[in-house]
Motif scaffolding. Structure first.
Motif, PDB file in Angstrom:
ATOM      1  N   THR A  35      -8.291  44.920  98.104  1.00 52.75           N
ATOM      2  CA  THR A  35      -7.670  44.577  96.825  1.00 52.75           C
ATOM      3  C   THR A  35      -7.243  45.829  96.071  1.00 52.75           C
ATOM      4  O   THR A  35      -6.143  45.901  95.510  1.00 52.75           O
ATOM      5  N   SER A  36      -8.112  46.852  96.050  1.00 48.99           N
ATOM      6  CA  SER A  36      -7.766  48.101  95.361  1.00 48.99           C
ATOM      7  C   SER A  36      -6.599  48.786  96.049  1.00 48.99           C
ATOM      8  O   SER A  36      -5.735  49.378  95.402  1.00 48.99           O
ATOM      9  N   HIS A  37      -6.529  48.689  97.364  1.00 48.37           N
ATOM     10  CA  HIS A  37      -5.396  49.281  98.089  1.00 48.37           C
ATOM     11  C   HIS A  37      -4.100  48.579  97.725  1.00 48.37           C
ATOM     12  O   HIS A  37      -3.064  49.218  97.541  1.00 48.37           O
ATOM     13  N   SER A  38      -4.160  47.255  97.597  1.00 46.45           N
ATOM     14  CA  SER A  38      -2.961  46.495  97.224  1.00 46.45           C
ATOM     15  C   SER A  38      -2.512  46.864  95.822  1.00 46.45           C
ATOM     16  O   SER A  38      -1.323  47.074  95.565  1.00 46.45           O
ATOM     17  N   HIS A  39      -3.458  46.977  94.877  1.00 48.10           N
ATOM     18  CA  HIS A  39      -3.097  47.318  93.496  1.00 48.10           C
ATOM     19  C   HIS A  39      -2.553  48.735  93.399  1.00 48.10           C
ATOM     20  O   HIS A  39      -1.600  49.001  92.664  1.00 48.10           O
ATOM     21  N   SER A  40      -3.174  49.665  94.148  1.00 50.53           N
ATOM     22  CA  SER A  40      -2.702  51.053  94.085  1.00 50.53           C
ATOM     23  C   SER A  40      -1.314  51.191  94.680  1.00 50.53           C
ATOM     24  O   SER A  40      -0.484  51.950  94.196  1.00 50.53           O
ATOM     25  N   SER A  41      -1.029  50.436  95.741  1.00 48.89           N
ATOM     26  CA  SER A  41       0.323  50.493  96.319  1.00 48.89           C
ATOM     27  C   SER A  41       1.346  49.914  95.362  1.00 48.89           C
ATOM     28  O   SER A  41       2.481  50.386  95.284  1.00 48.89           O
ATOM     29  N   THR A  42       0.952  48.883  94.601  1.00 46.80           N
ATOM     30  CA  THR A  42       1.866  48.308  93.613  1.00 46.80           C
ATOM     31  C   THR A  42       2.140  49.296  92.488  1.00 46.80           C
ATOM     32  O   THR A  42       3.269  49.453  92.023  1.00 46.80           O
ATOM     33  N   ILE A 130      -0.248  44.736 104.228  1.00 47.82           N
ATOM     34  CA  ILE A 130       0.073  45.631 103.111  1.00 47.82           C
ATOM     35  C   ILE A 130       0.417  47.025 103.622  1.00 47.82           C
ATOM     36  O   ILE A 130       1.372  47.663 103.165  1.00 47.82           O
ATOM     37  N   ARG A 131      -0.341  47.501 104.611  1.00 44.96           N
ATOM     38  CA  ARG A 131      -0.088  48.841 105.140  1.00 44.96           C
ATOM     39  C   ARG A 131       1.258  48.897 105.876  1.00 44.96           C
ATOM     40  O   ARG A 131       1.992  49.892 105.748  1.00 44.96           O
ATOM     41  N   GLU A 132       1.599  47.859 106.618  1.00 43.06           N
ATOM     42  CA  GLU A 132       2.894  47.840 107.293  1.00 43.06           C
ATOM     43  C   GLU A 132       4.034  47.809 106.276  1.00 43.06           C
ATOM     44  O   GLU A 132       5.066  48.460 106.471  1.00 43.06           O
ATOM     45  N   ARG A 133       3.834  47.060 105.179  1.00 46.97           N
ATOM     46  CA  ARG A 133       4.876  47.020 104.150  1.00 46.97           C
ATOM     47  C   ARG A 133       5.035  48.389 103.497  1.00 46.97           C
ATOM     48  O   ARG A 133       6.158  48.821 103.211  1.00 46.97           O
ATOM     49  N   LEU A 136       6.942  50.641 105.827  1.00 49.21           N
ATOM     50  CA  LEU A 136       8.359  50.291 105.820  1.00 49.21           C
ATOM     51  C   LEU A 136       9.040  50.803 104.557  1.00 49.21           C
ATOM     52  O   LEU A 136      10.142  51.374 104.617  1.00 49.21           O
ATOM     53  N   MET A 137       8.396  50.614 103.395  1.00 44.54           N
ATOM     54  CA  MET A 137       8.974  51.084 102.145  1.00 44.54           C
ATOM     55  C   MET A 137       9.080  52.604 102.125  1.00 44.54           C
ATOM     56  O   MET A 137      10.056  53.169 101.631  1.00 44.54           O
ATOM     57  N   GLY A 138       8.059  53.277 102.682  1.00 43.72           N
ATOM     58  CA  GLY A 138       8.120  54.734 102.751  1.00 43.72           C
ATOM     59  C   GLY A 138       9.264  55.217 103.620  1.00 43.72           C
ATOM     60  O   GLY A 138       9.949  56.183 103.294  1.00 43.72           O
ATOM     61  N   SER A 139       9.484  54.521 104.743  1.00 43.11           N
ATOM     62  CA  SER A 139      10.603  54.888 105.607  1.00 43.11           C
ATOM     63  C   SER A 139      11.944  54.665 104.908  1.00 43.11           C
ATOM     64  O   SER A 139      12.859  55.486 105.019  1.00 43.11           O
ATOM     65  N   VAL A 140      12.042  53.566 104.151  1.00 42.19           N
ATOM     66  CA  VAL A 140      13.285  53.283 103.425  1.00 42.19           C
ATOM     67  C   VAL A 140      13.525  54.343 102.351  1.00 42.19           C
ATOM     68  O   VAL A 140      14.647  54.824 102.164  1.00 42.19           O
ATOM     69  N   ARG A 141      12.455  54.722 101.623  1.00 43.26           N
ATOM     70  CA  ARG A 141      12.607  55.757 100.596  1.00 43.26           C
ATOM     71  C   ARG A 141      13.033  57.091 101.204  1.00 43.26           C
ATOM     72  O   ARG A 141      13.857  57.806 100.633  1.00 43.26           O
TER      73      ARG A 141
END
Length: 248
Positions: A35-42, A130-133, A136-141
């Motif tokens: 949960t903390s990983h999801s919030h920190s990524s957001t 969440i980690r795969e997303r 993917l977002m890091g690659s797009v950035r």
């Protein structure tokens, strides 16, 4: 003998409860980590350059996730082994009433094991998604930043290509106009040559009839030939100048 088997059963139940308590605590911590990983990524998606770095970065959370996942899998395997031993004991209990009570207890422990296994796999799957997303977002950035960094060079190249394209298009237009003028001149000269030939034939017929006029006609023909050569030279020079201007 009955006391020994009873103590063995109680020992198995004690091990099962202890493992279940450990699994419950581990799963709670595991769920909080995800949960903390999801919030920190957001938050990272909305954070600007002035924000502070979170306490745990992605690599630390990944290591902690893998460590806790291994520990929970080991506890689930141990609890499965204890349940298997309890199942073997119930098959050898012998007394029907006692066997029914033991089966009820075993079923309750199996349900707990099934719930814990289901919760573990669900939480693990959510974390992996969440980690795969994030990857993917890091690659797009990175692709966007790379495109922005090279956009200046690309714009310059595009501008040069457009200028070169315009220059070639203008050159093609001038060549087409020059060819059109040359074709029109050729047609005009062809028609004039036909007219001159008809006049010359008539003049030759008259000269044959009137020898005195023959010398006059010859002088006229020489002057016309000279004028034709001069006209042809002027047209040729103009055509060459137009072609040089078009390819300059």
């Amino acid at each position: 003998m009955a006391a020994g088997t009873s103590n063995y059963w109680e020992d198995l139940r004690k091990q099962a409860r202890q493992l279940e308590n450990e699994l419950d605590l581990k799963l709670v911590s595991f769920s909080k980590l995800c949960t903390s990983h999801s919030h920190s990524s957001t938050r990272d998606g909305r954070r600007d350059s002035s924000d502070t770095t979170p306490l745990l970065n992605g690599s630390s959370q990944d290591r902690m996730f893998e460590t806790m996942a291994i520990e929970i899998e080991q506890l689930l395997a141990r609890l499965t082994g204890v349940n298997d031993k309890m199942a073997e004991y119930t098959n050898n209990a012998g007394v029907p009433s006692l066997n029914a009570a033991l089966m009820h207890t075993l079923q309750r422990h199996r349900d707990i094991l099934q719930d814990y296994t289901h919760e573990f796999h669900k939480t693990k799957a959510n974390f992996m998604a969440i980690r795969e997303r994030e990857n993917l977002m890091g690659s797009v950035r990175k692709d966007i930043e790379s495109y922005k960094s090279g956009s200046g060079v690309n714009n310059r190249r595009t501008e040069l290509f457009l200028k070169e394209h315009d220059h070639l298009r203008n050159s093609d237009r001038l060549i087409e106009e020059t060819i059109s003028i040359a074709m029109a001149t050729k047609e005009n000269m062809t028609s004039q040559r036909g007219v001159l030939k008809s006049i010359q034939s008539k003049m030759n017929s008259l000269a044959n009839r009137f020898p005195a006029v023959n010398s006059l006609i010859q002088r006229i023909n020489l002057r016309k030939r000279r004028d034709s050569l001069i006209l042809g030279g002027v047209i040729g020079v103009c055509t060459i100048l137009l072609l040089l201007y078009a390819f300059h």
